[in-house]
Scaffold this motif. Structure first.
Motif, PDB file in Angstrom:
ATOM      1  N   LYS A 168       1.237   4.336  -2.752  1.00 43.67           N
ATOM      2  CA  LYS A 168       1.133   5.760  -2.443  1.00 43.67           C
ATOM      3  C   LYS A 168       2.360   6.507  -2.936  1.00 43.67           C
ATOM      4  O   LYS A 168       2.272   7.609  -3.490  1.00 43.67           O
ATOM      5  CB  LYS A 168       0.998   5.952  -0.924  1.00 43.67           C
ATOM      6  N   VAL A 210       0.847  -1.203   0.000  1.00 42.79           N
ATOM      7  CA  VAL A 210       0.000   0.000   0.000  1.00 42.79           C
ATOM      8  C   VAL A 210       0.880   1.251   0.000  1.00 42.79           C
ATOM      9  O   VAL A 210       0.660   2.193  -0.763  1.00 42.79           O
ATOM     10  CB  VAL A 210      -0.939  -0.007   1.226  1.00 42.79           C
ATOM     11  N   GLN A 211       1.914   1.224   0.861  1.00 42.36           N
ATOM     12  CA  GLN A 211       2.841   2.356   0.932  1.00 42.36           C
ATOM     13  C   GLN A 211       3.508   2.606  -0.410  1.00 42.36           C
ATOM     14  O   GLN A 211       3.644   3.747  -0.856  1.00 42.36           O
ATOM     15  CB  GLN A 211       3.926   2.046   1.957  1.00 42.36           C
ATOM     16  N   LYS A 266       2.310   6.982  -6.665  1.00 38.47           N
ATOM     17  CA  LYS A 266       1.349   8.036  -7.022  1.00 38.47           C
ATOM     18  C   LYS A 266       1.912   9.417  -6.716  1.00 38.47           C
ATOM     19  O   LYS A 266       1.738  10.363  -7.483  1.00 38.47           O
ATOM     20  CB  LYS A 266       0.039   7.821  -6.247  1.00 38.47           C
ATOM     21  N   LYS A 267       2.601   9.508  -5.560  1.00 36.44           N
ATOM     22  CA  LYS A 267       3.147  10.794  -5.135  1.00 36.44           C
ATOM     23  C   LYS A 267       4.228  11.270  -6.128  1.00 36.44           C
ATOM     24  O   LYS A 267       4.226  12.428  -6.551  1.00 36.44           O
ATOM     25  CB  LYS A 267       3.753  10.640  -3.734  1.00 36.44           C
ATOM     26  N   ASN A 325      -5.213  -0.489  -8.279  1.00 36.79           N
ATOM     27  CA  ASN A 325      -5.381   0.727  -7.487  1.00 36.79           C
ATOM     28  C   ASN A 325      -4.734   1.949  -8.103  1.00 36.79           C
ATOM     29  O   ASN A 325      -5.282   3.033  -8.032  1.00 36.79           O
ATOM     30  CB  ASN A 325      -4.813   0.518  -6.081  1.00 36.79           C
ATOM     31  N   ILE A 326      -3.557   1.813  -8.659  1.00 31.15           N
ATOM     32  CA  ILE A 326      -2.839   3.023  -9.034  1.00 31.15           C
ATOM     33  C   ILE A 326      -2.732   3.263 -10.530  1.00 31.15           C
ATOM     34  O   ILE A 326      -2.414   4.366 -10.940  1.00 31.15           O
ATOM     35  CB  ILE A 326      -1.418   3.047  -8.415  1.00 31.15           C
TER      36      ILE A 326
END
Lengths: 257, 346
Positions: free
Chosen positions: A190, A186-187, A193-194, A215-216
């Motif tokens: 993120k 999950v990290q 995405k960041k 998800n991404i």
């Protein structure tokens, strides 16, 4: 940004990549999925110049990559990570990441040997950039450790830091989540995405874990035995009959995604 | 807040520790260097001085070879040929052409650099055992040329040169001692700079995983060539020093056996560990001299010494201080564990 045009590659009698064409635009996060042996890693290896394609062209930012060497491709701003971790185990974590910075170090051999001002400045820049990249992935505390002493998940993160230290325009991730704990995945999502949002980095992610990709990614390409069988938004892919048949096996398992 | 404060204190502590460590190392190094400068002032026997000069010269070759074999991972079995090239070019220029020493030394160094470039370019196309065989063949051919080109090289009888005069100064063994030692210290420092620079990182990355190095933007073709060039420059300087010291050179000093001895120095001292090469050179140079009386048997003693060292110090004898430390530390192991682990930091 990255464009494959009718690329074919075979090893002996096996066609690993068969007439593959796709296009990645700047700022996209694209997933590349497919069952084992469908040619995903081969595609990435072709893009980074580890072997040349038999036919077809690979274009990255107006440069044809077919006959370029690996380091020339890297210098154009195309970085990657490996499916099996390939860090330099006898070097420190910081040094590992600093090697990743070498495409931006221009000092000549002689200037480096005599520690000319240009060489010192670049060395400092490399150190700062490497520390910054390690901070981004949360590994700054391990900078002085030997890369070989880290755990598997930590090594993955260092590899990611090594790929992103120069702020490349495009990063190819080969199974970045393999062997990672669920929270870390999950990290990682993120983080990707960041980076994509803040630096506009383009990502191509090869992955087995559908969770991360679904998800991404804004677009997913599905490979089966070297051929592209589907391309589209995550939801379309999940509902695509052909994908379900080839990749997921039975109709029932599509609900588990 | 507490945690923050503790971290600041521990930062100050590590800084102080680092400073003390640096001070300790600086003191040890300067004592060692001063000790190494003493022999020519105390010892009158030329023989002992010559042996120590041989250690310094061999250490220079071993340092260079370590870059190629230990740091960059390119096996080279032809190091003696590089040493021989500069030694012979220098001797031939001085005796046959009557060139001035300074000019001859420059020319011999340049010729070795180009030779290193040539061998380096070959090396980029070959890997592992194939590269070893090519460098071995290079050395063999070199010796054959030396022994057969009687007109140029003097054949098996070698070349004798007159006592060298540089800038009106006659160079004797004592002067050579300081010159060789100075060269060794300077080249060791240069080696350290290279090792920790981007070039050195490129070398080590190429050694550990060449494919990863290429993909991460290291031009491995250039990197390997540079490794060969560096080892050639070191060997060239050693060759010049050799001619200046012994004033007599013959093909027997540059055979494949000698190349293996250089490799033994690197392996004994520790692959990729620069100070180790000096230790290795000292061992491989001194052991045969100690048993010179045994004539043909000293090779056996050298061989068994190498085996014993590799048995007891598998990483290399250069790591001796570390082994020593770990022996002391072993008795305190439990204390250290409870001292180091701090749960709140994890």
């Amino acid at each position: 940004m990255l464009q494959l045009c009718e690329v074919t590659k075979s090893f002996g009698g096996i066609t690993a990549v068969d007439n593959l064409s796709f296009r990645i635009e700047k700022g996209e996060i694209v997933g590349l999925i497919g069952p084992n042996g469908s040619g995903k890693t081969v595609t990435i290896n072709l893009c980074t110049g580890i072997y040349p394609p038999d036919s077809g062209t690979i274009v990255f930012q107006d440069f044809v990559l077919n006959s370029l060497k690996e380091w020339e491709i890297n210098r154009l701003g195309l970085a990657r990570t490996f499916q099996t971790i390939r860090l330099w185990n006898k070097m420190s974590v910081l040094e590992n990441v600093m090697v990743g910075y070498s495409r931006l170090m221009r000092a000549s051999f002689w200037k480096t040997i005599v520690r000319a001002p240009q060489s010192r400045r670049e060395e400092n820049e490399a150190r700062q950039a490497a520390l910054h990249a390690l901070e981004i992935v949360g590994m700054a505390a391990f900078a002085d450790k030997l890369a070989g002493d880290l755990s598997f998940g930590q090594q993955r993160l260092v590899e990611l830091a090594r790929a992103l230290v120069t702020n490349p325009d495009c990063i190819l991730l080969d199974e970045p989540a393999a062997g990672l704990k669920a929270e870390l995945v999950v990290q990682l999502g993120k983080l990707i995405k960041k980076l994509n949002r803040e630096h506009g980095t383009t990502f191509l992610i090869v992955e087995h874990r559908t969770q991360l990709v679904m998800n991404i990614c804004c677009r997913i390409i599905v490979l089966v035995s070297g051929r592209k069988i589907a391309e589209g938004a995550p939801l379309d892919i999940v509902n695509n009959e052909e994908v379900i048949k080839a990749y997921l096996g039975k109709r029932k398992s599509s609900e588990s995604i | 807040m507490m945690k923050m404060r503790r971290r600041i204190i521990s930062d100050a502590n590590t800084k102080r520790l680092r400073f003390y460590n640096k001070l300790k190392i600086a003191i040890i190094c300067s004592v060692l260097i001063l000790a190494c400068l003493l022999p020519p002032l105390l010892v009158e026997t030329i023989y002992y001085l010559r042996v120590i000069v041989a250690i310094w010269i061999n250490a220079i070759v071993a340092l260079g070879l370590n870059f190629c074999v230990g740091v960059c991972g390119q096996i080279s079995l032809g190091q003696a040929a590089f040493v021989g090239t500069s030694a012979y070019v220098l001797a031939i220029l001085v005796t046959k052409q009557g060139a001035p020493w300074i000019l001859a030394i420059l020319v011999s160094l340049i010729s070795v650099v180009f030779l290193g470039l040539a061998v380096g370019l070959v090396s980029t196309r070959l890997r592992g055992p194939y590269l070893a065989i090519v460098t071995l063949a290079f050395n063999l051919v070199f010796v054959i040329v030396l022994t057969n080109e009687l007109n140029i090289t003097g054949g098996p009888f070698g070349i004798r040169v007159n006592p060298p005069q540089v800038l009106g100064l006659t160079i004797d063994v004592k002067l050579m001692y300081f010159l060789a030692f100075g060269c060794l210290i300077a080249l060791y420092q240069l080696g350290r700079v290279v090792y920790f620079s981007k070039i050195g990182r490129g070398f080590r990355a190429t050694r550990d995983d060449e494919l990863a190095a290429r993909v991460m933007g290291i031009n491995t073709v250039m990197t390997k060539t540079q490794a060969f060039m560096i080892s050639a420059i070191y060997a060239g300087i050693a060759g010049v020093l050799q001619t200046l010291t012994y004033r007599f050179i013959a093909p027997t000093s540059f055979t494949v056996i000698q190349s293996f001895r250089y490799l033994a120095m690197v392996v004994i001292g520790g692959m990729g560990y620069l100070p180790g090469s000096i230790v290795g050179a000292a061992i491989v140079t001194v052991v045969p001299e100690l048993f010179r009386g045994l004539a043909g048997f000293w090779d056996i003693i050298l061989g068994s010494t190498i085996l014993a060292i590799l048995l007891f110090f598998p990483k290399g004898a250069g790591f001796f201080p570390e082994y020593f430390k770990s022996l002391i530390a072993r008795s305190k192991v439990e204390e250290r564990w409870t001292g180091e682990i701090d749960i709140s930091d994890i």
